[in-house]
Design a protein around this motif. Structure first.
Motif, PDB file in Angstrom:
ATOM      1  N   PRO A  59       0.822  -1.217   0.000  1.00  0.00           N
ATOM      2  CA  PRO A  59       0.000   0.000   0.000  1.00  0.00           C
ATOM      3  C   PRO A  59       0.848   1.255   0.000  1.00  0.00           C
ATOM      4  O   PRO A  59       1.814   1.372   0.751  1.00  0.00           O
ATOM      5  CB  PRO A  59      -0.811  -0.120   1.292  1.00  0.00           C
ATOM      6  CG  PRO A  59      -0.036  -1.060   2.156  1.00  0.00           C
ATOM      7  CD  PRO A  59       0.650  -2.009   1.226  1.00  0.00           C
ATOM      8  N   ALA A  60       0.496   2.181  -0.866  1.00  0.00           N
ATOM      9  CA  ALA A  60       1.214   3.453  -0.940  1.00  0.00           C
ATOM     10  C   ALA A  60       0.699   4.407   0.141  1.00  0.00           C
ATOM     11  O   ALA A  60      -0.350   4.185   0.742  1.00  0.00           O
ATOM     12  CB  ALA A  60       1.036   4.075  -2.321  1.00  0.00           C
ATOM     13  N   THR A  61       1.460   5.453   0.385  1.00  0.00           N
ATOM     14  CA  THR A  61       1.108   6.453   1.387  1.00  0.00           C
ATOM     15  C   THR A  61       0.501   7.683   0.716  1.00  0.00           C
ATOM     16  O   THR A  61       1.037   8.174  -0.273  1.00  0.00           O
ATOM     17  CB  THR A  61       2.363   6.879   2.179  1.00  0.00           C
ATOM     18  OG1 THR A  61       2.873   5.749   2.874  1.00  0.00           O
ATOM     19  CG2 THR A  61       2.028   7.969   3.182  1.00  0.00           C
ATOM     20  N   ASP A  62      -0.609   8.164   1.242  1.00  0.00           N
ATOM     21  CA  ASP A  62      -1.229   9.389   0.757  1.00  0.00           C
ATOM     22  C   ASP A  62      -0.530  10.565   1.429  1.00  0.00           C
ATOM     23  O   ASP A  62      -0.784  10.873   2.596  1.00  0.00           O
ATOM     24  CB  ASP A  62      -2.717   9.383   1.089  1.00  0.00           C
ATOM     25  CG  ASP A  62      -3.462  10.562   0.475  1.00  0.00           C
ATOM     26  OD1 ASP A  62      -2.789  11.523   0.043  1.00  0.00           O
ATOM     27  OD2 ASP A  62      -4.706  10.521   0.428  1.00  0.00           O
ATOM     28  N   GLY A  63       0.354  11.224   0.689  1.00  0.00           N
ATOM     29  CA  GLY A  63       1.138  12.302   1.261  1.00  0.00           C
ATOM     30  C   GLY A  63       0.332  13.514   1.678  1.00  0.00           C
ATOM     31  O   GLY A  63       0.782  14.321   2.501  1.00  0.00           O
ATOM     32  N   TRP A  64      -0.882  13.648   1.143  1.00  0.00           N
ATOM     33  CA  TRP A  64      -1.728  14.792   1.495  1.00  0.00           C
ATOM     34  C   TRP A  64      -2.366  14.608   2.867  1.00  0.00           C
ATOM     35  O   TRP A  64      -2.903  15.568   3.432  1.00  0.00           O
ATOM     36  CB  TRP A  64      -2.810  14.980   0.438  1.00  0.00           C
ATOM     37  CG  TRP A  64      -2.250  15.284  -0.914  1.00  0.00           C
ATOM     38  CD1 TRP A  64      -2.144  14.420  -1.964  1.00  0.00           C
ATOM     39  CD2 TRP A  64      -1.689  16.517  -1.366  1.00  0.00           C
ATOM     40  NE1 TRP A  64      -1.559  15.035  -3.044  1.00  0.00           N
ATOM     41  CE2 TRP A  64      -1.270  16.322  -2.707  1.00  0.00           C
ATOM     42  CE3 TRP A  64      -1.499  17.765  -0.776  1.00  0.00           C
ATOM     43  CZ2 TRP A  64      -0.681  17.334  -3.459  1.00  0.00           C
ATOM     44  CZ3 TRP A  64      -0.904  18.770  -1.521  1.00  0.00           C
ATOM     45  CH2 TRP A  64      -0.508  18.558  -2.850  1.00  0.00           C
ATOM     46  N   ARG A  65      -2.316  13.398   3.401  1.00  0.00           N
ATOM     47  CA  ARG A  65      -2.936  13.132   4.704  1.00  0.00           C
ATOM     48  C   ARG A  65      -1.893  12.984   5.807  1.00  0.00           C
ATOM     49  O   ARG A  65      -2.209  12.552   6.909  1.00  0.00           O
ATOM     50  CB  ARG A  65      -3.781  11.854   4.604  1.00  0.00           C
ATOM     51  CG  ARG A  65      -4.908  11.937   3.590  1.00  0.00           C
ATOM     52  CD  ARG A  65      -5.635  10.619   3.441  1.00  0.00           C
ATOM     53  NE  ARG A  65      -6.269  10.215   4.684  1.00  0.00           N
ATOM     54  CZ  ARG A  65      -6.853   9.025   4.850  1.00  0.00           C
ATOM     55  NH1 ARG A  65      -6.860   8.150   3.868  1.00  0.00           N
ATOM     56  NH2 ARG A  65      -7.417   8.726   5.996  1.00  0.00           N
ATOM     57  N   VAL A  66      -0.660  13.330   5.502  1.00  0.00           N
ATOM     58  CA  VAL A  66       0.437  13.209   6.456  1.00  0.00           C
ATOM     59  C   VAL A  66       0.802  14.587   7.001  1.00  0.00           C
ATOM     60  O   VAL A  66       0.793  15.574   6.264  1.00  0.00           O
ATOM     61  CB  VAL A  66       1.664  12.566   5.768  1.00  0.00           C
ATOM     62  CG1 VAL A  66       2.887  12.618   6.672  1.00  0.00           C
ATOM     63  CG2 VAL A  66       1.364  11.122   5.396  1.00  0.00           C
ATOM     64  N   ASN A  67       1.127  14.658   8.268  1.00  0.00           N
ATOM     65  CA  ASN A  67       1.548  15.908   8.898  1.00  0.00           C
ATOM     66  C   ASN A  67       3.015  16.156   8.574  1.00  0.00           C
ATOM     67  O   ASN A  67       3.904  15.623   9.225  1.00  0.00           O
ATOM     68  CB  ASN A  67       1.328  15.844  10.409  1.00  0.00           C
ATOM     69  CG  ASN A  67       1.556  17.187  11.089  1.00  0.00           C
ATOM     70  OD1 ASN A  67       2.417  17.970  10.687  1.00  0.00           O
ATOM     71  ND2 ASN A  67       0.782  17.450  12.132  1.00  0.00           N
ATOM     72  N   GLY A  68       3.265  16.953   7.540  1.00  0.00           N
ATOM     73  CA  GLY A  68       4.633  17.202   7.097  1.00  0.00           C
ATOM     74  C   GLY A  68       5.485  17.880   8.149  1.00  0.00           C
ATOM     75  O   GLY A  68       6.684  17.604   8.264  1.00  0.00           O
ATOM     76  N   SER A  69       4.888  18.769   8.940  1.00  0.00           N
ATOM     77  CA  SER A  69       5.653  19.469   9.978  1.00  0.00           C
ATOM     78  C   SER A  69       6.218  18.499  10.997  1.00  0.00           C
ATOM     79  O   SER A  69       7.352  18.664  11.468  1.00  0.00           O
ATOM     80  CB  SER A  69       4.768  20.508  10.668  1.00  0.00           C
ATOM     81  OG  SER A  69       4.330  21.494   9.748  1.00  0.00           O
ATOM     82  N   GLN A  70       5.453  17.462  11.346  1.00  0.00           N
ATOM     83  CA  GLN A  70       5.954  16.454  12.280  1.00  0.00           C
ATOM     84  C   GLN A  70       7.119  15.680  11.674  1.00  0.00           C
ATOM     85  O   GLN A  70       8.061  15.305  12.377  1.00  0.00           O
ATOM     86  CB  GLN A  70       4.829  15.502  12.682  1.00  0.00           C
ATOM     87  CG  GLN A  70       3.790  16.125  13.596  1.00  0.00           C
ATOM     88  CD  GLN A  70       2.816  15.098  14.138  1.00  0.00           C
ATOM     89  OE1 GLN A  70       3.094  13.898  14.120  1.00  0.00           O
ATOM     90  NE2 GLN A  70       1.667  15.564  14.602  1.00  0.00           N
ATOM     91  N   LEU A  71       7.052  15.446  10.364  1.00  0.00           N
ATOM     92  CA  LEU A  71       8.147  14.733   9.708  1.00  0.00           C
ATOM     93  C   LEU A  71       9.426  15.563   9.736  1.00  0.00           C
ATOM     94  O   LEU A  71      10.523  15.023   9.859  1.00  0.00           O
ATOM     95  CB  LEU A  71       7.776  14.388   8.260  1.00  0.00           C
ATOM     96  CG  LEU A  71       6.609  13.427   8.069  1.00  0.00           C
ATOM     97  CD1 LEU A  71       6.368  13.191   6.589  1.00  0.00           C
ATOM     98  CD2 LEU A  71       6.853  12.108   8.774  1.00  0.00           C
ATOM     99  N   VAL A  72       9.283  16.886   9.623  1.00  0.00           N
ATOM    100  CA  VAL A  72      10.444  17.773   9.727  1.00  0.00           C
ATOM    101  C   VAL A  72      10.987  17.741  11.151  1.00  0.00           C
ATOM    102  O   VAL A  72      12.198  17.632  11.371  1.00  0.00           O
ATOM    103  CB  VAL A  72      10.071  19.218   9.326  1.00  0.00           C
ATOM    104  CG1 VAL A  72      11.242  20.166   9.597  1.00  0.00           C
ATOM    105  CG2 VAL A  72       9.679  19.272   7.852  1.00  0.00           C
ATOM    106  N   GLU A  73      10.103  17.802  12.142  1.00  0.00           N
ATOM    107  CA  GLU A  73      10.524  17.769  13.542  1.00  0.00           C
ATOM    108  C   GLU A  73      11.248  16.474  13.876  1.00  0.00           C
ATOM    109  O   GLU A  73      12.210  16.463  14.652  1.00  0.00           O
ATOM    110  CB  GLU A  73       9.308  17.928  14.459  1.00  0.00           C
ATOM    111  CG  GLU A  73       8.663  19.305  14.402  1.00  0.00           C
ATOM    112  CD  GLU A  73       7.383  19.367  15.221  1.00  0.00           C
ATOM    113  OE1 GLU A  73       7.035  18.339  15.854  1.00  0.00           O
ATOM    114  OE2 GLU A  73       6.734  20.431  15.221  1.00  0.00           O
ATOM    115  N   ARG A  74      10.823  15.390  13.300  1.00  0.00           N
ATOM    116  CA  ARG A  74      11.438  14.087  13.570  1.00  0.00           C
ATOM    117  C   ARG A  74      12.706  13.858  12.762  1.00  0.00           C
ATOM    118  O   ARG A  74      13.372  12.854  12.926  1.00  0.00           O
ATOM    119  CB  ARG A  74      10.437  12.970  13.280  1.00  0.00           C
ATOM    120  CG  ARG A  74       9.254  12.946  14.237  1.00  0.00           C
ATOM    121  CD  ARG A  74       8.197  11.957  13.779  1.00  0.00           C
ATOM    122  NE  ARG A  74       7.065  11.966  14.706  1.00  0.00           N
ATOM    123  CZ  ARG A  74       6.599  10.873  15.307  1.00  0.00           C
ATOM    124  NH1 ARG A  74       7.168   9.704  15.099  1.00  0.00           N
ATOM    125  NH2 ARG A  74       5.570  10.962  16.121  1.00  0.00           N
TER     126      ARG A  74
END
Length: 273
Positions: A59-74
């Motif tokens: 299954p692919a990931t829907d990038g529009w439903r991901v919290n990008g800011s959290q990915l930057v923080e991590r």
């Protein structure tokens, strides 16, 4: 010590991808297809059936439903990454999590396809075997969807060679379809984080000088909608929260470092990137 033992267990999503790969017999080429939308998957399955290819779904990931800011923080995405590129975020997460599954698998290499691809020959499995046979010893990856211009440029460097041509430096790492070694997946997973640009561009820069080769067995189907904006209706297979594959530091769980070492020791002995 108990906490370390718990962390040694791969995340459930990675285990699921590894299980798909390991469902293929040991001496075959395991094939997986990344898919977000059921209709696109159905179309791929119809095209794959016509050429005699069986592929397990990742299954692919829907990038529009991901919290990008959290990915930057991590630390998974670099601060300069354009968080308005939902499709690029989804593409990156899909393939990085897939790399983790490849690392943990029992197979030396895996075929990865996007559900939008078109097969350029009805004899795709046989031609794939020919491509593998033509790959020079110690290959890291083979891109199966190189552009016509890129393939022509690659062949021009050594027109009389019967081996696959090396990927040109300006050719991106086409994520539409590729063969990848386990140890290569481990090396790219370490080198790609934090992600600074669309993954095909970033990987294209990372593999310059490595043993990555060009072939053209597939083409990308023209899509009328942005794949990153489509939604998967399969609840059981959804990767709605993909960034929980990573710990608080933004790095992959340390299980994958151990798997990467194992891949290097037990793999084919090719050079890391």
């Amino acid at each position: 010590q108990q906490q370390q033992q718990q962390r040694a267990e791969p995340p459930a999503k990675t285990k699921g991808i590894t299980a798909v790969i390991n469902s293929f017999p040991r001496f075959t080429v395991p094939a997986v297809v990344t898919s977000l939308h059921p209709d696109a998957l159905k179309g791929f399955q119809q095209r794959a059936s016509k050429v005699g290819l069986a592929a397990g779904r990742v299954p692919a990931t829907d990038g529009w439903r991901v919290n990008g800011s959290q990915l930057v923080e991590r630390g998974l995405l670099a601060p300069e990454f354009d968080l308005t590129q939902g499709a690029a975020i989804g593409q990156a997460l899909t393939h990085l999590i897939l790399f983790e599954g490849i690392i943990s698998s029992a197979h030396d290499y895996v075929l990865v396809l996007n559900d939008s691809v078109q097969f350029l020959s009805s004899a795709f499995p046989a031609e794939l075997e020919d491509v593998i046979a033509a790959a020079p010893s110690g290959w890291n990856a083979v891109l199966l969807g190189c552009s016509e211009q890129g393939l022509a440029a690659a062949k021009a460097n050594n027109p009389n060679s019967k081996e696959l041509p090396v990927k040109p430096k300006d050719e991106p790492f086409s994520l539409d379809g590729y063969l990848m070694r386990r140890a290569t997946a481990a090396a790219l997973l370490r080198a790609a984080i934090p992600i600074k640009a669309p993954l095909d561009v970033q990987l294209g820069n990372l593999v310059n000088g490595a043993k990555v080769y060009c072939a053209r067995l597939i083409s990308s189907q023209v899509e009328t909608t942005d794949e990153g904006s489509q939604t998967d209706t399969g609840d059981d297979e959804s990767l709605s929260d993909p960034y929980d594959e990573y710990d608080e530091s933004g790095k992959a769980d340390d299980t994958h470092e151990k798997d990467a070492e194992s891949a290097g020791e037990n793999g084919s002995g090719h050079e890391e990137l």
